[in-house]
Design an enzyme around this catalytic site. Structure first.
Site, mmCIF file in Angstrom:
data_model
loop_
_atom_site.group_PDB
_atom_site.id
_atom_site.type_symbol
_atom_site.label_atom_id
_atom_site.label_comp_id
_atom_site.label_asym_id
_atom_site.label_seq_id
_atom_site.Cartn_x
_atom_site.Cartn_y
_atom_site.Cartn_z
ATOM 1 N N ARG A 1 0.885 -1.187 0.000
ATOM 2 C CA ARG A 1 0.000 0.000 0.000
ATOM 3 C C ARG A 1 0.913 1.225 0.000
ATOM 4 O O ARG A 1 1.697 1.434 0.921
ATOM 5 C CB ARG A 1 -0.901 0.012 1.233
ATOM 6 N N HIS B 1 -7.372 0.782 -6.447
ATOM 7 C CA HIS B 1 -7.595 -0.064 -5.266
ATOM 8 C C HIS B 1 -8.294 -1.352 -5.737
ATOM 9 O O HIS B 1 -9.467 -1.593 -5.437
ATOM 10 C CB HIS B 1 -8.451 0.692 -4.253
ATOM 11 N N GLN C 1 -10.170 -3.800 -3.201
ATOM 12 C CA GLN C 1 -11.473 -3.312 -2.744
ATOM 13 C C GLN C 1 -12.540 -3.594 -3.797
ATOM 14 O O GLN C 1 -13.646 -4.049 -3.485
ATOM 15 C CB GLN C 1 -11.395 -1.805 -2.456
ATOM 16 N N ASP D 1 -17.154 7.686 -1.707
ATOM 17 C CA ASP D 1 -15.891 7.579 -0.964
ATOM 18 C C ASP D 1 -15.568 8.975 -0.422
ATOM 19 O O ASP D 1 -16.184 9.969 -0.840
ATOM 20 C CB ASP D 1 -14.784 7.063 -1.912
ATOM 21 N N CYS E 1 -16.348 2.055 0.516
ATOM 22 C CA CYS E 1 -15.158 1.239 0.808
ATOM 23 C C CYS E 1 -14.724 1.367 2.259
ATOM 24 O O CYS E 1 -14.055 0.486 2.774
ATOM 25 C CB CYS E 1 -14.017 1.636 -0.122
ATOM 26 N N ARG F 1 -13.880 -8.330 1.719
ATOM 27 C CA ARG F 1 -12.442 -8.095 1.478
ATOM 28 C C ARG F 1 -11.661 -9.365 1.814
ATOM 29 O O ARG F 1 -10.744 -9.764 1.091
ATOM 30 C CB ARG F 1 -11.933 -6.935 2.359
HETATM 31 N N1 NVA Z 1 -9.870 6.941 -1.487
HETATM 32 C C1 NVA Z 1 -9.533 6.472 -0.157
HETATM 33 C C2 NVA Z 1 -9.798 5.010 -0.047
HETATM 34 C C3 NVA Z 1 -9.503 4.422 1.306
HETATM 35 C C4 NVA Z 1 -9.738 2.959 1.353
HETATM 36 C C5 NVA Z 1 -8.101 6.797 0.137
HETATM 37 O O1 NVA Z 1 -7.257 6.598 -0.741
HETATM 38 O O2 NVA Z 1 -7.804 7.263 1.240
HETATM 39 N N1 CP Z 2 -11.248 0.117 2.383
HETATM 40 C C1 CP Z 2 -9.990 0.027 2.823
HETATM 41 O O1 CP Z 2 -9.055 -0.240 2.086
HETATM 42 O O2 CP Z 2 -9.847 0.261 4.159
HETATM 43 P P1 CP Z 2 -8.484 0.448 4.954
HETATM 44 O O3 CP Z 2 -7.893 1.766 4.538
HETATM 45 O O4 CP Z 2 -8.886 0.447 6.397
HETATM 46 O O5 CP Z 2 -7.564 -0.673 4.634
#
Ligand code: NVA
Ligand code: CP
Length: 300
Positions: A102, A129, A132, A219, A259, A287
């Protein structure tokens, strides 16, 4: 399938095959059956951003598969002090069987895959992502029965989620609409691809996008790494919200997805969120199943 870096790399058949295996794993787990599909395998998980769902679902998923996982915070790795990806990837490939990352730049996960010699999973970048969205597709099929004749609508930022949802939904034959403010559109190449390959619309109007939607998705207005623009974004995204007024424009039995984490009162009201909590938390659970399916496929 060698890696999971973005959904563009997967065929429709590969996606369906992951969803089928995920359904099977969910069924087995519900019935108390846990098989050692990945006995003795080791997965590294590099996190350069925070996580609740991704970390815990991957870690417990790997345990359930009979494997082991290592949480690697970039703060504690030499990569955080400037050791190049090319070197880190080659070193980790000699210890581990599979790697999840990540991070911020999509290029970094692509580079890990290029320089390492083990499967790499994108656990979220600023661009995509995919994990997800595999769980999201699994949830939609579980609740709606199939993808046929479904319209999916995304309200808000054309971010990593929007990019991956567009690709996933269009590949599976869903209609897709997005309502976003000017300057916050999804990736231009993805938009062009979607227009060419499916039924896709992009509008500034939340109401227009919502009309006839079977699945509504939203989101946060400010994703991880964009915290400094929070105030500007709160201004720019005002009105880009799913609430009990505009949801009436969607189909009566519309599904609402998120998400997570959610910011109630911004992209979604507390009322709508709680009314659709069952769907949203099923999505979160999925997930686990979808990622276990991905790990099994990549380690085969
Ligand atoms: N768009 C959000 C998704 C989190 C799972 C982010 O990147 O923070
Ligand atoms: N939806 C998702 O990826 O959540 P986290 O940021 O908690 O991993």
């Amino acid at each position: 399938m060698k890696h999971l870096l973005k959904l563009q790399d997967l065929t429709r058949e590969e996606i369906i095959s992951i969803l089928n295996l995920a359904d099977q794993l969910k069924f087995e787990r519900k019935n108390g059956i846990l098989k050692d599909y990945c006995k003795g395998k080791k997965m590294g998980m590099i996190f350069e951003k925070s996580s609740t769902r991704t970390r815990v679902s991957f870690e417990s998923g790997m345990y359930e598969l009979g494997g082991h996982s290592l949480f690697l915070s970039s703060n504690d790795l030499q990569i955080g002090r400037g050791e190049p990806v090319q070197d880190t990837a080659r070193v980790l490939s000699r210890y581990l069987d599979i790697l999840m990352i990540r991070t911020f730049k999509q290029q970094e996960v692509e580079d890990f895959a290029k320089y390492g010699s083990i499967p790499v999973i994108n656990g979220l970048t600023d661009y995509a992502h995919p994990c997800q969205v595999l769980a999201d597709l699994m949830t939609i099929r579980e609740i709606e029965g199939s993808f046929k004749d479904l319209k999916m609508t995304f309200i808000g930022d054309g971010n990593n989620m929007a990019n991956s949802l567009i690709v996933g939904a269009i590949k599976l034959g869903m209609e897709f609409a997005i309502a976003c403010p000017e300057g916050y559109e999804p990736d231009a190449k993805i938009v062009a691809w979607a227009k060419e390959n499916g039924n896709f619309t992009m509008t500034r109007s939340v109401e227009e996008a919502m009309k006839g939607a079977d699945v509504l998705y939203t989101d946060v207005w400010a994703s991880m790494g964009m915290e400094k623009d929070k105030l500007q974004r709160q201004h720019d995204f005002a009105g880009y919200q799913i609430n009990s007024d505009n949801i009436r424009l969607a189909e009566k039995d519309v599904m609402v997805m998120h998400c997570l984490p959610a910011h109630r009162g911004e992209e979604i009201t507390d009322e709508v969120f709680e009314a659709h909590a069952d769907e949203i938390f099923e999505e979160a659970e999925n997930r686990l199943h979808a990622q276990k399916a991905v790990i099994i496929k990549l380690l085969k």
